[in-house]
Design a protein around this motif. Structure first.
Motif, PDB file in Angstrom:
ATOM      1  N   GLU A 145      -6.425   3.092  -8.246  1.00 34.89           N
ATOM      2  CA  GLU A 145      -5.291   2.782  -7.348  1.00 34.89           C
ATOM      3  C   GLU A 145      -4.119   3.677  -7.721  1.00 34.89           C
ATOM      4  N   GLN A 175      -1.552  -2.977   1.410  1.00 37.00           N
ATOM      5  CA  GLN A 175      -0.620  -3.555   2.404  1.00 37.00           C
ATOM      6  C   GLN A 175      -0.525  -5.068   2.238  1.00 37.00           C
ATOM      7  N   GLN A 185       6.446 -11.482   9.990  1.00 34.18           N
ATOM      8  CA  GLN A 185       6.446 -12.110   8.651  1.00 34.18           C
ATOM      9  C   GLN A 185       7.695 -11.737   7.875  1.00 34.18           C
TER      10      GLN A 185
HETATM   11  C1  LIG Z   1       3.587  -6.542   5.664  1.00 39.29           C
HETATM   12  C2  LIG Z   1       2.158  -6.764   6.081  1.00 39.29           C
HETATM   13  C3  LIG Z   1       1.732  -8.046   6.347  1.00 39.29           C
HETATM   14  C4  LIG Z   1       0.408  -8.281   6.733  1.00 39.29           C
HETATM   15  N1  LIG Z   1       0.003  -9.569   6.976  1.00 39.29           N
HETATM   16  C5  LIG Z   1      -1.278  -9.829   7.294  1.00 39.29           C
HETATM   17  C6  LIG Z   1      -1.720 -11.172   7.512  1.00 39.29           C
HETATM   18  O1  LIG Z   1      -0.933 -12.108   7.433  1.00 39.29           O
HETATM   19  N2  LIG Z   1      -3.019 -11.369   7.788  1.00 39.29           N
HETATM   20  C7  LIG Z   1      -3.918 -10.359   7.887  1.00 39.29           C
HETATM   21  O2  LIG Z   1      -5.097 -10.623   8.113  1.00 39.29           O
HETATM   22  N3  LIG Z   1      -3.533  -9.076   7.694  1.00 39.29           N
HETATM   23  C8  LIG Z   1      -2.251  -8.784   7.413  1.00 39.29           C
HETATM   24  N4  LIG Z   1      -1.838  -7.487   7.219  1.00 39.29           N
HETATM   25  C9  LIG Z   1      -2.837  -6.411   7.335  1.00 39.29           C
HETATM   26  C10 LIG Z   1      -3.670  -6.319   6.042  1.00 39.29           C
HETATM   27  O3  LIG Z   1      -2.793  -6.344   4.936  1.00 39.29           O
HETATM   28  C11 LIG Z   1      -4.535  -5.082   6.020  1.00 39.29           C
HETATM   29  O4  LIG Z   1      -5.406  -5.140   7.101  1.00 39.29           O
HETATM   30  C12 LIG Z   1      -5.323  -4.971   4.712  1.00 39.29           C
HETATM   31  O5  LIG Z   1      -4.470  -4.915   3.605  1.00 39.29           O
HETATM   32  C13 LIG Z   1      -6.214  -3.731   4.704  1.00 39.29           C
HETATM   33  O6  LIG Z   1      -6.842  -3.648   3.455  1.00 39.29           O
HETATM   34  P1  LIG Z   1      -7.448  -2.279   2.903  1.00 39.29           P
HETATM   35  O7  LIG Z   1      -7.996  -2.600   1.553  1.00 39.29           O
HETATM   36  O8  LIG Z   1      -8.359  -1.686   3.905  1.00 39.29           O
HETATM   37  O9  LIG Z   1      -6.241  -1.259   2.786  1.00 39.29           O
HETATM   38  P2  LIG Z   1      -4.798  -1.335   2.132  1.00 39.29           P
HETATM   39  O10 LIG Z   1      -4.357  -2.724   2.021  1.00 39.29           O
HETATM   40  O11 LIG Z   1      -3.983  -0.389   2.914  1.00 39.29           O
HETATM   41  O12 LIG Z   1      -5.019  -0.773   0.648  1.00 39.29           O
HETATM   42  C14 LIG Z   1      -5.355   0.577   0.413  1.00 39.29           C
HETATM   43  C15 LIG Z   1      -4.996   0.942  -1.010  1.00 39.29           C
HETATM   44  O13 LIG Z   1      -5.498   2.230  -1.297  1.00 39.29           O
HETATM   45  C16 LIG Z   1      -4.554   2.941  -2.089  1.00 39.29           C
HETATM   46  N5  LIG Z   1      -4.793   4.378  -1.894  1.00 39.29           N
HETATM   47  C17 LIG Z   1      -4.685   5.072  -0.745  1.00 39.29           C
HETATM   48  N6  LIG Z   1      -4.996   6.359  -0.946  1.00 39.29           N
HETATM   49  C18 LIG Z   1      -5.303   6.495  -2.256  1.00 39.29           C
HETATM   50  C19 LIG Z   1      -5.690   7.588  -3.073  1.00 39.29           C
HETATM   51  N7  LIG Z   1      -5.851   8.820  -2.555  1.00 39.29           N
HETATM   52  N8  LIG Z   1      -5.920   7.379  -4.392  1.00 39.29           N
HETATM   53  C20 LIG Z   1      -5.767   6.122  -4.926  1.00 39.29           C
HETATM   54  N9  LIG Z   1      -5.403   5.044  -4.201  1.00 39.29           N
HETATM   55  C21 LIG Z   1      -5.168   5.224  -2.882  1.00 39.29           C
HETATM   56  C22 LIG Z   1      -3.224   2.487  -1.516  1.00 39.29           C
HETATM   57  O14 LIG Z   1      -2.174   2.700  -2.459  1.00 39.29           O
HETATM   58  C23 LIG Z   1      -3.488   1.016  -1.258  1.00 39.29           C
HETATM   59  O15 LIG Z   1      -3.160   0.214  -2.357  1.00 39.29           O
HETATM   60  C24 LIG Z   1      -0.515  -7.211   6.866  1.00 39.29           C
HETATM   61  C25 LIG Z   1      -0.071  -5.908   6.587  1.00 39.29           C
HETATM   62  C26 LIG Z   1       1.251  -5.677   6.220  1.00 39.29           C
HETATM   63  C27 LIG Z   1       1.725  -4.271   5.927  1.00 39.29           C
END
Ligand SMILES: Cc1cc2nc3c(=O)[nH]c(=O)nc-3n(C[C@H](O)[C@H](O)[C@H](O)COP(=O)(O)OP(=O)(O)OC[C@H]3O[C@@H](n4cnc5c(N)ncnc54)[C@H](O)[C@@H]3O)c2cc1C
Length: 554
Positions: free
Chosen positions: A258, A265, A385
């Protein structure tokens, strides 16, 4: 456990100092820590260390005639560090004039004539009163990290945000408003250190540190522990965390990398209300804390903060290249890099980022806007939110929405809660067209998209939630992506039934497999993903099953 407040005695006559120490320890040793010094400079150095360790000093008991400086001169300097400590001067009978002068000069609380035998009559009653008085105003010192900086400096904001997202227990000290911040810089011996300065509970500190330096200070492992992994996961959002839990629990040598903060997000969400099993909702921070504990309990390894800048293939080995030059290898990779916020494209916005304009929730900032008017841009759930969260602190929250209504883009449960919160105003058909301010944001100009009418609104805070895009350029030429950067997987890779270019296996790609065999994708960064916590978690878990299938074919 809170450390005991300090009673500091200063005297250069050793037998006398021992006697003071003995008397103080006997009467106050249970509640206070007795510290002694034989000169003014030694005592000041001790006080500086105590300040940096955030220990409280209740009493300064100093002889007027000590080495290097007088007792009054010592108290003058000590007051700058510990203005609330009670000040007592030990004087000879000839020093009455000095003591009287010191009453004004250093706001002396008392002067004692030597000798004070018996202490039960001459010393303890005086100190008892002074210490009782001191106790009334005493608040146990904060025991976490302390961050000193300028509120509007973008690098200070980045550190504040990073620490908040990593759930560190931090006290923020703004140089514009906090005298304690200046005292601490004075104790560090320089008011010109590069800011922000991060102080640790043991008194150590870092000036304008990088995330890696902070992680190193906390004792995080900065290098991968194994030479080879079964599964390397890039990104510790919900998808990556779920994959780490399932991978590690099923015996795979699993590494999770990470770059910023675990939780992705979701970690920025003040309250996730639609995640299965949590009817009262849970914060993204709590979900992240639990998931990390779960992953590491099963033996998953977290490498943080490290950015992956490239991946490559050598035979059946998949390689991950880190920004610091390190290369890690494994049988399989999971790309779980999510999406990153889209930035506001209006004049002045780039310059004021972190100085009044914030992206990705800015949760760390909410409390700083207590009783102020803040503006949020966006009409989706993340903006809804955040509006509810900010309304806990701000005097008013205005949500600026480009669409005709919130119903177009926000879940009904959030719309209902916003309608029931009088502090929140929603302005639809509204765009931000300009931001103004020199060192920090001072005003925004909004425009009504139907009437064309514009309005300038004074504010120091604009929080932006206008969607997100995948940042996957670093994968260019390795895995197939669409024109927006979303990564293709499974059936999406088959063009008219043909497998992707360079695909050598006798089977079609598995559902979450990319155009490179053994490299999988899960969560928001995948083309056609659902953009929800639950679906990211589901895909992360599912990818591990597909990794097993892939490993069986090796
Ligand atoms: C403020 C907010 C509120 C939300 N509320 C809700 C909700 O109530 N309910 C719901 O269902 N969804 C909600 N969502 C949406 C939900 O959070 C996302 O759909 C979910 O987090 C996606 O998960 P993910 O693991 O695919 O990606 P992400 O959560 O985007 O995580 C990706 C991670 O990868 C890391 N990363 C990226 N590139 C690199 C790299 N090159 N090297 C190392 N690390 C890297 C990033 O730093 C990040 O930590 C919300 C989103 C936001 C922004």
């Amino acid at each position: 456990m809170t450390t005991k407040p300090v009673l500091l005695a200063v005297n250069d006559e050793l037998p006398l100092l021992s006697a003071i120490e003995r008397d103080l320890r006997r009467e106050y040793g249970a509640d206070f820590r007795i510290v002694c010094a034989t000169s003014g400079s030694e005592a000041l150095a001790t006080l500086k260390q105590l300040k940096l360790r955030n220990e409280a000093v209740a009493l300064l008991l100093v002889a007027q005639h000590i080495q290097e400086m007088t007792g009054v001169e010592f108290l003058e300097q000590a007051m700058d560090l510990f203005p609330d400590a009670k000040r007592v001067l030990l004087t000879a009978s000839t020093d009455t004039d000095i003591a009287l002068f010191a009453m004004n000069q250093v706001k002396l609380d008392y002067y004692l004539r030597k000798p004070w035998d018996p202490p039960e009559e001459q010393l303890y009653p005086v100190l008892k009163d002074l210490l009782a008085d001191w106790q009334v105003a005493y608040r146990p010192p904060f025991e976490g990290l302390r961050l000193i900086g300028h509120r509007w400096a973008p690098n200070t904001y980045r550190m504040r945000d990073l620490l908040a997202r990593n759930q560190a227990h931090v006290q923020w000290l703004d140089l514009e408003t906090s005298e304690e911040a200046h005292r601490l810089l004075a104790a560090l011996g320089s008011e010109t250190l590069p800011l922000p300065v991060l102080l640790f509970p043991d008194g150590s500190w870092l000036a304008d540190p990088t995330p890696i330096a902070v992680a190193e200070h906390f004792g995080h492992a900065l290098h991968a522990q194994l030479p080879f992994y079964d599964l390397i996961i890039v990104g510790a959002g919900p998808a990556g965390l779920a994959a780490a839990v399932y991978g590690a629990s099923e015996g795979l040598r699993t590494l999770l990398i990470e770059r910023e903060a675990a939780g992705g997000q979701a970690g920025m969400s003040s309250k996730i209300e639609n995640y299965l099993g949590f009817p009262a909702g849970l914060s993204g921070a709590e979900l992240t804390r639990r998931a990390l504990m779960q992953a590491t309990r099963f033996g998953g390894e977290l490498l943080f903060p490290h950015e992956v800048t490239r991946i490559s293939v050598e035979g059946s080995t998949r390689l991950v290249h880190l920004a610091d030059g390190a290369v890690l290898s494994g049988h399989t990779l999971l790309l779980a890099t999510g999406v990153s916020y889209r930035t506001l494209d209006v004049p002045g916005s780039e310059r004021l980022q972190g100085a009044g304009i914030y992206y990705g929730a800015g949760m760390s900032e909410a409390k700083l806007y207590r009783d102020q008017d803040v503006y949020l841009v966006g009409g989706a759930n993340s903006a809804g939110q955040a509006a509810l969260y900010f309304a806990r602190y701000a005097r008013s929250v205005t949500l600026l929405v480009r669409g005709l209504s919130l119903e177009e883009s926000m879940s009904q449960y959030l719309i209902d809660q916003i309608a029931a919160t009088p502090r929140i105003t929603v302005l639809t058909s509204t765009r931000v067209v300009e931001v103004k301010g020199e060192a920090n944001l001072e005003a925004i100009t909004i425009s009504n998209t139907i009437t064309g009418e514009t309005q300038v609104l004074p504010t120091s805070a604009l929080f932006v939630f206008i969607g997100a895009t995948p940042q996957t350029d670093w994968l260019d030429g390795v895995v197939e992506r669409d024109e927006h950067g979303y990564i293709l997987s499974g059936l999406d890779l088959l063009q008219d039934g043909h497998r992707p270019a360079g695909w050598t296996l006798e089977r079609d790609p598995f559902p979450l497999e990319t155009s490179v065999p053994g490299v999988f994708v899960a969560g928001d960064t995948r083309l056609r993903s659902m953009k929800r916590v639950a679906s990211a978690v589901g895909e992360g878990a599912m990818s591990v099953r597909l990794v097993h299938d892939y490993l069986r074919g090796l």
